[in-house]
Design an enzyme around this catalytic site. Structure first.
Site: not given
Lengths: 144, 532
Positions: B54, B94, B97-99, B102, B169, B199, B237, B241, B377, B505, B510
């Site tokens: 992978g 990621c 086809v992911g993060c 997206k 594999g 994955g 999500y 999304e 991550p 500010h 904040e």
């Protein structure tokens, strides 16, 4: 810049260089046509063994700056008959990419008599391109 | 020989070159003594010290760190085409086809909204009503970026001398893997340690027309034609999304929600997110499950669904149906029996508390793990720590708690720590204090953007020092807002410390430092005005 090339040149290009010594291969390229490098043999025959200096452009279809630089190089070099342009598609020439340690595209190396004499990475301004072409097409005095 | 030497003489930088004549440091010296640490060369028994199945976030991170520690590593990566035929290059979900795609499409959507908001700020935008998205140009830019990442990844592996095998594999025996290439040829390799980092892929519901006519997140980012009016099945999500950016890009979106949106997330915040999506025109069909998808003569798709509460059936015609009903781990095709790995959960994921399976030299990392956040991550960090434990003598384990994450719906939701429900469940409602507030981002006033769903809360222990258990934020750039607070939670921040932090500010972040109204007090959490 040059040091990186030296390291990369040690073993594989030594092989390429040996090939060059072993047999004389006449280049049968039509003058002024851009060389499309498809494999290592193409590179040895048409770039390393070229009587004329060659500007080698590492190019990728997915790279926006390449789409600007490559046509520009073609436009400037094709009219010249003492300088050739070779285009290496990085997706199809993994070995060459590795040998010359190309980490980003566009990358341009200048080859004269089988030796690398200059290199730049990224889309550089027109002045740099023009001065490189001037130097390679023999406008400078000595070759050191 | 002499040509190479001549060249070295010619090189003008010879005297200062760090690469001349200096042998590469022997990385093997870094390997710490221990029975696992002998490089394969000395051991002689295996082709590699580590074989990674992978080439995604977890696998690559582990492979590269292992090489840093002196190991000989091979990475296998293979993408089985989606039912619609989509495939992609090295890098995993990621990158391809992911993060990454997206976030790029989310950004495209936000930019579209910005163009309209700009008018309120005085920008003279010609033909505002004719502003529309060129889907082909968008997907081309996104795919070009992805390809550049694929290439850099391949170059990086090569430079690090990691053998990359583009094959699927599977295990032949506990130490042997067979890789099947696209052309059918097979390659066998042996490894002292093996990492399962395969994955997952989108799951398709078992209804007529799903596989034949529907697409998934595998396909949307490179779809060869504009998606048009889209039905999104699933409100996790991924579904939200996708529905979010499609709608903002001008493609009307409807979402079928089987039970609740963003299941597993804080439901009050999930409600804010879906409220905002509805206010932007996304149609939500609650408690609905898909029944069938058929293709009409026009080429459009007719989808039928059932409202499980009212038992009412509905149908509508769409240009695209996007399935987002969950993902399953790709463990079945690994032939784990041959390796003796038997620690799979019912859903097929690998149960491995410290990434080690029941077979001591076989490990797992990333989305394939049971009960762990399916985030890049997390996979990267766990992969790296694993490599350091295997080859660097480290004992540090991955901490899966308090991992921050963000849902990139048009109005984003970022969070770290426990949801309110989980905190109440674990500690009891009496032992929890929730501080909350609605807020008004300064930039929203001028274009009169909807502020009804700009909300945040801190879930904390009730007794002093009121340690913060979870932070939740719905608003613009939620990911950027929450990231820093994730470090604060890791340090055990308390409400007192949070309230004593002076805010920057004007920002939206904040607002966390201004929290002072508890849910328990019943006071109005709506702001009077800014700066007070």
């Amino acid at each position: 810049m040059c040091s990186a090339m030296c390291q990369g040149l040690k073993s594989p290009v030594r092989r390429l260089a040996n090939l060059r010594r072993a047999k004389h291969i006449s280049t049968s390229i039509v003058h002024n046509e851009t060389i499309l490098v498809k494999n290592n043999d193409d590179f040895v025959n048409k770039v390393m063994n070229n009587d004329k200096p060659v500007i080698v452009n590492f190019h990728a279809e997915w790279c926006e700056p390449c789409k600007i630089l490559t046509p520009k190089l073609k436009e400037l070099i094709e009219p010249l008959n003492n300088l050739d342009l070779a285009i290496v598609d990085v997706e199809e020439n993994a070995d060459l990419v590795h040998t010359f340690e190309v980490k980003a595209v566009p990358a341009v190396i200048a080859v004269k008599n089988g030796l690398i004499v200059d290199k730049f990475i990224g889309l550089v301004d027109a002045d740099m391109i023009n001065s490189l072409i001037d130097r390679m097409s023999g406008k400078k005095k000595d070759e050191a | 020989m002499s040509i190479a030497m001549n060249f070295m003489e010619l090189c003008p930088h010879k005297s200062t070159c760090s690469r001349f004549g200096k042998p590469r440091p022997n990385l093997r010296l870094h390997s710490v003594a221990g029975e696992m640490m002998k490089p394969a060369g000395e051991d002689g028994a295996y082709d590699y010290d580590l074989a990674v199945i992978g080439g995604g976030s977890g696998g690559l991170a582990c492979a590269k760190e292992a090489v840093n520690q002196g190991a000989r590593v091979a990475v296998l990566d293979y993408v089985t085409p989606s039912p619609q035929g989509t495939k992609w290059g090295l890098g995993g979900t990621c990158v391809n086809v992911g993060c990454i795609p997206k976030k790029l499409m989310h950004q495209a959507a936000l930019l579209g909204e910005s163009i309209h908001e700009a008018v309120a700020y005085g920008w003279q935008v010609p033909a505002l009503d004719q502003i529309k998205i060129n889907w082909a140009a968008l997907t081309e830019s996104v795919q070009n970026h992805i390809k550049s990442v694929n290439w850099v990844t391949r170059v990086d592996l090569r430079d690090k001398k990691i053998d990359y095998i583009n094959g699927l594999g599977e295990f032949k025996d506990p130490h042997t893997i067979i890789a099947t290439m696209k052309n059918g040829s097979k390659k066998e390799l042996t490894a002292k340690n093996i990492l399962i980092a395969v994955g997952g892929r989108p799951h398709y519901p078992d209804i007529p027309g799903a596989i034949e006519y529907c697409i998934s997140s595998d396909d949307i980012f490179s779809l060869g034609h504009p998606p048009g009016k889209t039905l999104v099945v699933g409100a996790g999500y991924i579904g939200l999304e996708c529905a979010g950016f499609l709608n903002s890009l001008g493609f009307p979106a409807t979402v079928l929600i089987r039970s609740v949106p963003l299941r597993g997330f804080d439901q009050q915040m999930a409600q804010m997110v879906t409220n905002e999506m509805e206010s932007k025109g996304v149609k939500l069909q609650h408690k609905c499950v898909p029944l069938s998808v058929e293709k009409l003569e026009t080429g459009q798709l007719k989808a039928k669904w059932l409202n499980t509460e009212t038992q009412e059936q509905s149908e509508d015609v769409f240009d695209t149906v996007l399935i987002a009903t969950g993902r399953y781990a790709l463990t079945k095709q690994l032939n784990l029996d041959a390796a003796g790995v038997n620690c799979l959960s019912e859903s097929g994921k690998v149960i491995a508390e410290t990434e080690q399976t029941n077979v001591p030299h076989i490990y797992a990392v990333g989305d394939v793990l049971e009960g762990r956040p399916e985030l890049t991550p997390v996979a990267i960090h766990a992969g790296r720590l694993l490599a350091r434990r295997l080859f660097g003598g480290s004992t540090q384990l991955m901490d899966y708690d308090n991992v921050a994450t963000t849902v990139f719906t048009p109005l984003e939701y970022g969070c770290v720590g426990l949801s309110e429900e989980t905190a109440v469940q674990r500690h009891g409602a009496d032992n929890i204090e929730v501080y909350h507030a609605y807020y008004k981002p300064t930039e929203f006033f001028i274009p009169q953007r909807n502020i009804r769903n700009c909300y945040l809360k801190a879930v904390a222990r009730r007794e002093q020092p009121q340690r913060v258990l979870g932070l939740h934020f719905v608003g613009p750039v939620a990911g950027e807002v929450i990231q820093g607070f994730a470090a604060a939670i890791k340090c055990g921040i308390t409400m007192e410390q949070l309230m004593n932090t002076v805010g920057i500010h004007p920002t939206v972040a904040e607002e966390f430092t201004r929290l002072n109204i508890t849910k328990r007090s019943g006071k109005d959490p709506n702001p009077a005005s800014c700066c007070s």
